[in-house]
Each structure stands twice: as structure tokens, then as C-alpha cells.
Design a protein around this motif. Structure first.
Motif, PDB file in Angstrom:
ATOM      1  N   LEU A 331     -11.015  51.242  -4.342  1.00  0.00           N
ATOM      2  CA  LEU A 331     -11.326  53.037  -3.396  1.00  0.00           C
ATOM      3  C   LEU A 331     -10.824  54.169  -3.826  1.00  0.00           C
ATOM      4  CD1 LEU A 331     -10.656  51.757   0.199  1.00  0.00           C
ATOM      5  CD2 LEU A 331     -13.007  51.739  -0.714  1.00  0.00           C
ATOM      6  N   LEU A 332     -11.774  55.476  -4.327  1.00  0.00           N
ATOM      7  CA  LEU A 332     -11.416  56.592  -4.942  1.00  0.00           C
ATOM      8  C   LEU A 332     -10.686  57.942  -4.082  1.00  0.00           C
ATOM      9  CD1 LEU A 332     -15.153  58.030  -4.726  1.00  0.00           C
ATOM     10  CD2 LEU A 332     -14.017  56.957  -6.704  1.00  0.00           C
ATOM     11  N   ASN A 333      -9.565  57.600  -4.921  1.00  0.00           N
ATOM     12  CA  ASN A 333      -8.215  58.263  -4.658  1.00  0.00           C
ATOM     13  C   ASN A 333      -7.165  58.087  -4.053  1.00  0.00           C
ATOM     14  OD1 ASN A 333      -8.899  61.388  -4.974  1.00  0.00           O
ATOM     15  ND2 ASN A 333     -10.234  61.243  -3.497  1.00  0.00           N
ATOM     16  N   ARG A 334      -7.244  56.353  -4.747  1.00  0.00           N
ATOM     17  CA  ARG A 334      -6.117  55.368  -4.161  1.00  0.00           C
ATOM     18  C   ARG A 334      -5.417  54.694  -5.503  1.00  0.00           C
ATOM     19  NH1 ARG A 334      -9.104  56.658   0.170  1.00  0.00           N
ATOM     20  NH2 ARG A 334      -9.640  55.546   1.789  1.00  0.00           N
ATOM     21  N   GLY A 335      -6.029  55.594  -5.741  1.00  0.00           N
ATOM     22  CA  GLY A 335      -5.054  54.839  -7.061  1.00  0.00           C
ATOM     23  C   GLY A 335      -5.141  54.602  -8.604  1.00  0.00           C
ATOM     24  N   ALA A 336      -4.363  54.608  -9.416  1.00  0.00           N
ATOM     25  CA  ALA A 336      -4.882  53.246 -10.716  1.00  0.00           C
ATOM     26  C   ALA A 336      -5.698  52.594  -9.954  1.00  0.00           C
ATOM     27  CB  ALA A 336      -3.871  53.508 -11.840  1.00  0.00           C
ATOM     28  N   VAL A 337      -6.494  51.617 -11.037  1.00  0.00           N
ATOM     29  CA  VAL A 337      -7.078  49.813 -11.139  1.00  0.00           C
ATOM     30  C   VAL A 337      -6.560  49.266 -12.087  1.00  0.00           C
ATOM     31  CG1 VAL A 337      -8.460  48.572 -10.276  1.00  0.00           C
ATOM     32  CG2 VAL A 337      -8.848  50.960  -9.399  1.00  0.00           C
ATOM     33  N   LEU A 338      -5.443  48.409 -11.692  1.00  0.00           N
ATOM     34  CA  LEU A 338      -5.669  47.474 -12.671  1.00  0.00           C
ATOM     35  C   LEU A 338      -6.407  46.130 -12.756  1.00  0.00           C
ATOM     36  CD1 LEU A 338      -3.136  46.387 -14.327  1.00  0.00           C
ATOM     37  CD2 LEU A 338      -2.880  44.449 -12.471  1.00  0.00           C
ATOM     38  N   LYS A 339      -6.998  45.576 -13.701  1.00  0.00           N
ATOM     39  CA  LYS A 339      -8.248  45.145 -13.969  1.00  0.00           C
ATOM     40  C   LYS A 339      -7.907  43.474 -14.539  1.00  0.00           C
ATOM     41  CE  LYS A 339     -11.523  47.964 -16.316  1.00  0.00           C
ATOM     42  NZ  LYS A 339     -12.059  48.744 -16.968  1.00  0.00           N
TER      43      LYS A 339
END
Length: 442
Positions: A331-339
Motif C-alpha cells: 500500500l502507498l505510504n506504508r513503508g518500503a517494499v521487499l520484493k
């Protein structure tokens, strides 16, 4: 590094507005580096390095490697490398682009990378990039941006009645030429226009790499201004995070921090300044050699090194939620994303993913996870390419964005700060230190 949301956001928006091409981006990154005490190196000259130095190298105007040499021996501490790419999907000007149809002047283009073509219609476009100029007996690169905007008009509904039911399909050869002039008067050639801007004769323009981009500045939207709408967020936002993290490090470091900004990621990375080329490997080898390290020490350095590959992740689209895996919807504005991807289209594995999670947990940083739907083909990043070329560990991380590869993309403003803070921590965090004891145990 303490992250000031407003200052960082302003820096990114200014960077995007001033960087219509990869070469313009690198020029502006150089200004930021030099303001932080980084000094240039020239590839054609010997490297003379020592601990504590801040140096950078630009390759062919559109790729860059910057580093801060730490106090610890490289073979003991390894390297912390943050990587991103300078290019974005675009419309690239053809070598001989001038077209004349019914007295209207247009410019022919090729499709660079994988843009969502329909989003390029009916908006002001700016043309910018590098031009090859003959100066005496030498051909040199010059940066340029044309001082006017152009556009690609769409076909009226009355002439395409089924467009809303069947969708818009664009033939790039016949439907994407960019409108230049109405043709009522004779207009100068492209070479003449470029020559006027660069103060040279038209015949001195002997080549160009020019791309079209959205001319509308980056802007905030949403009820509280919580979203950033801008062109080229993929991957200029990640370039900004990587450079700001590097420039914000403390004066004295044990670890050696590297930021690498590749070109040509969107078209496969296979070039002298792409991730599949020798740019990064050459820089690292020259770094270790200049510091007096032999081949054994160089290989030990690589064995203890980690790449943090920074590239955008797909945010959950509220109107197309069924196209996301239900277990990991960023989600936007919920922190970085580990892919993460089973076929390693992203470079994250159990160890490196665990290191990122542990680092974020210790710092109190939010972290999300992304995995592509199993029945859809996944994209990729520079991460697996660099990891396989150099034999180093890798984790893929980025902000969640919407409208990836559209002419304008959308991200959460808070995620820029989260990503920059994580990248800054990565350069020094104990979680990413080489585990020599575990290596001896197998």
C-alpha cells in the motif's frame, strides 16, 4: 541519517523537474555529490584512492558510480552497494525523424522500454538528451533540451466510436509521431534547431540520443497532499534515495559505501553502462587495486559484499485488486517494499530478505513484502543481473507505486523517507556485515 520528509520531498521534485533524460539526471546528481564533498575520477587516468575519500565516476554521461571509502579493510568489511537506474520508459527520437503529412510537420519516434503508450497522448512533451557535436576533430557529448513543447494528439471519439469499449491500440510507427509545427512556413531542420541551442553549425550535429518526456512538473495530490504524481518516478525516486543516503552518511565510516546508477535497465541492461555490462565490476576492481589489494583480497571483498537493488514495486491498485496476490498487497505510504520472486527476477533470498527485515525491525521502520501473482509474468530489476555477474548477495527493495510505466506515476510521499532511511542504514548496519564464522562452518 535523520530523514526530513519536506526537504527530501522537495529535493526529489526538483530533481525530477530538472532531469528530463538520464544524462540530465546524472548532471544533477553530480551537483549534489560535489556539494557534499565528492570529487570526480576519470576512467582514462589512474585511480589514487585512500580511506576516507569521497569520489565519483561518470560513464558516457548517463551512468554514475559514487563511493565513500571506509576505514576497515575491504576484504574484512566487504562493500555495501546501493543500485538504481537512470532511465525510464520513453519515446525516443529517430535518427532522421522529420515527417511531413498534409503540410503538418511531425517527428518520428521509437518506443524505448515498455511505456503505457496511451498515457503519452494529449499532453505537453519536452524533448531532451545528449547530442554528439563535432568540435574540431573530436566528437563530444553535449546536453540539450528544446525550449518548446510538443504533443501527440489522440483521435477524436467521433472518428473512433468503439475506443471506450474495445480500448485504444496504438501503432507506434503511424500513431505516435509527435506534432512539431503546422507547416504553414518553412521550418529549420532538427540539426539547425540543435545547432542554435548549442552555438554550432548544423553540420556539426553528428548524432543524438533524445527522448520525449512529460513537461508537466511533479505535483502533490490527495486530500492531505500525501501522494506524489510525477514522471519518471521509476527510477529517479530510487536514484534520489540512494544519493541522499550516501551524501548523508557520517564523516568517519568503517564500511565502504557505493552507489551505482546504471543506464538502460528498461531495455535489458546490456550496454557498457548497463547492469549487465562491466561498469560496476571494473569500478570495484580498480578500487581494490588502488588500495593495494591483490586478486585474493578482491575476491574476498566481493564475497562479503551486498547489493541493495532499488526499484519500484507494484502498489495495490484499488480498482484492480484482483490482479494482486492477496497475501502481500503493498500500500502507498506504508513503508518500503521487499520484493521476492521464486525465479529470482528479484534478487532477494532468505538471507538477504532476513537482513532487511531485521534491520527495519531494529530501526522501527515499516516494511512490506511483494510477490507477483503466480499466473502473471513478473518484471525484473538490476539486482539479479549484478548478483550473478559479481557473485554478491542481493536484496530488492523499493517504494510501492501506482501506474508504473505510465508517463506519470504515483507514489506515497512518506515512502520516500522510509526508503532513504533504510538505504542509509544499509550502508552501515551490522545486519549486513559478512558472517565469517558462518562461512567457516559452511
Amino acid at each position: 541519517m535523520k530523514c526530513a520528509d519536506a526537504d527530501l520531498l522537495a529535493a526529489l521534485m526538483s530533481l525530477i523537474d530538472a532531469s528530463p533524460s538520464p544524462a540530465h539526471l546524472v548532471r544533477n546528481v553530480v551537483k549534489r555529490l560535489e556539494a557534499s564533498g565528492f570529487q570526480p575520477l576519470t576512467e582514462e587516468l589512474p585511480f589514487e584512492l585512500e580511506p576516507g575519500q569521497r569520489r565519483y565516476v561518470v560513464r558516457d554521461g548517463s551512468a554514475l558510480c559514487a563511493f565513500r571509502i571506509g576505514n576497515a579493510p575491504l576484504e574484512e568489511a566487504g562493500l555495501r552497494i546501493a543500485g538504481a537506474h537512470t532511465d525510464s520508459p520513453a519515446l525516443k527520437l529517430k535518427p532522421r525523424p522529420e515527417l511531413e503529412t498534409r503540410e503538418v510537420r511531425s517527428l518520428g519516434v521509437e518506443v524505448y522500454g515498455g511505456p503505457i503508450l496511451a498515457t503519452w497522448l494529449d499532453r505537453p512533451l519536452r524533448l531532451a538528451g545528449q547530442v554528439a557535436v563535432l568540435e574540431g576533430e573530436m566528437v563530444r557529448r553535449r546536453l540539450v533540451e528544446l525550449p518548446f513543447h510538443m504533443t501527440v494528439p489522440s483521435l477524436a471519439l467521433h472518428l473512433n466510436r468503439e475506443v471506450n469499449e474495445k480500448g485504444l491500440i496504438l501503432n507506434p510507427q503511424t500513431m505516435l509521431p509527435v506534432l512539431l509545427a503546422d507547416g504553414r512556413e518553412k521550418i529549420p531542420s532538427l540539426e539547425a534547431l540543435l545547432g542554435d541551442l548549442l552555438s554550432c553549425a548544423p553540420e556539426c550535429i553528428v548524432g543524438h540520443d533524445l527522448i520525449f518526456g512529460d513537461a508537466t512538473p511533479a505535483s502533490l495530490c490527495g486530500l492531505g497532499g500525501e501522494f506524489l504524481s510525477a514522471p519518471r518516478l521509476d527510477d529517479q525516486a530510487m536514484c534520489c534515495a540512494a544519493i541522499e543516503a550516501l551524501c548523508g552518511l557520517e564523516e568517519s565510516l568503517d564500511t565502504t559505501a557505493v552507489t551505482i546508477l546504471f543506464d538502460h535497465e528498461e531495455i535489458g541492461s546490456r550496454s557498457n553502462r548497463g547492469a549487465a555490462g562491466a561498469f560496476l565490476g571494473t569500478m570495484l576492481r580498480r578500487m581494490t587495486a588502488s588500495l593495494g589489494k591483490d586478486e585474493e583480497a578482491h575476491l574476498r571483498t566481493l564475497a562479503g559484499s551486498t547489493l541493495l537493488s532499488l526499484d519500484a514495486a507494484h502498489a495495490l491498485h484499488p480498482n484492480h485488486a484482483s490482479l494482486h496476490d492477496p497475501t502481500t498487497p503493498p500500500l502507498l505510504n506504508r513503508g518500503a517494499v521487499l520484493k521476492v520472486n521464486a525465479d529470482l527476477h528479484y534478487g532477494t533470498e532468505a538471507l538477504t530478505g532476513g537482513q532487511v527485515r531485521a534491520c527495519c525491525r531494529r530501526l522501527g521502520l515499516p516494511l512490506q513484502t511483494y510477490v507477483h501473482r503466480a499466473d502473471l509474468r513478473c518484471g525484473s530489476t538490476i539486482g539479479p543481473i549484478v548478483a550473478s555477474e559479481l557473485g554478491i548477495h542481493c536484496a530488492d527493495v523499493g517504494p510501492a507505486i501506482l501506474a508504473m510505466h505510465a508517463v506519470r506515476e504515483l507514489m506515497g510521499v512518506a515512502d520516500l523517507c522510509s526508503l532513504t532511511t533504510l538505504t542509509s542504514a544499509f550502508f552501515t548496519a551490522a545486519e549486513f556485515a559478512p558472517d565469517r564464522a558462518s562461512a567457516r562452518q559452511g
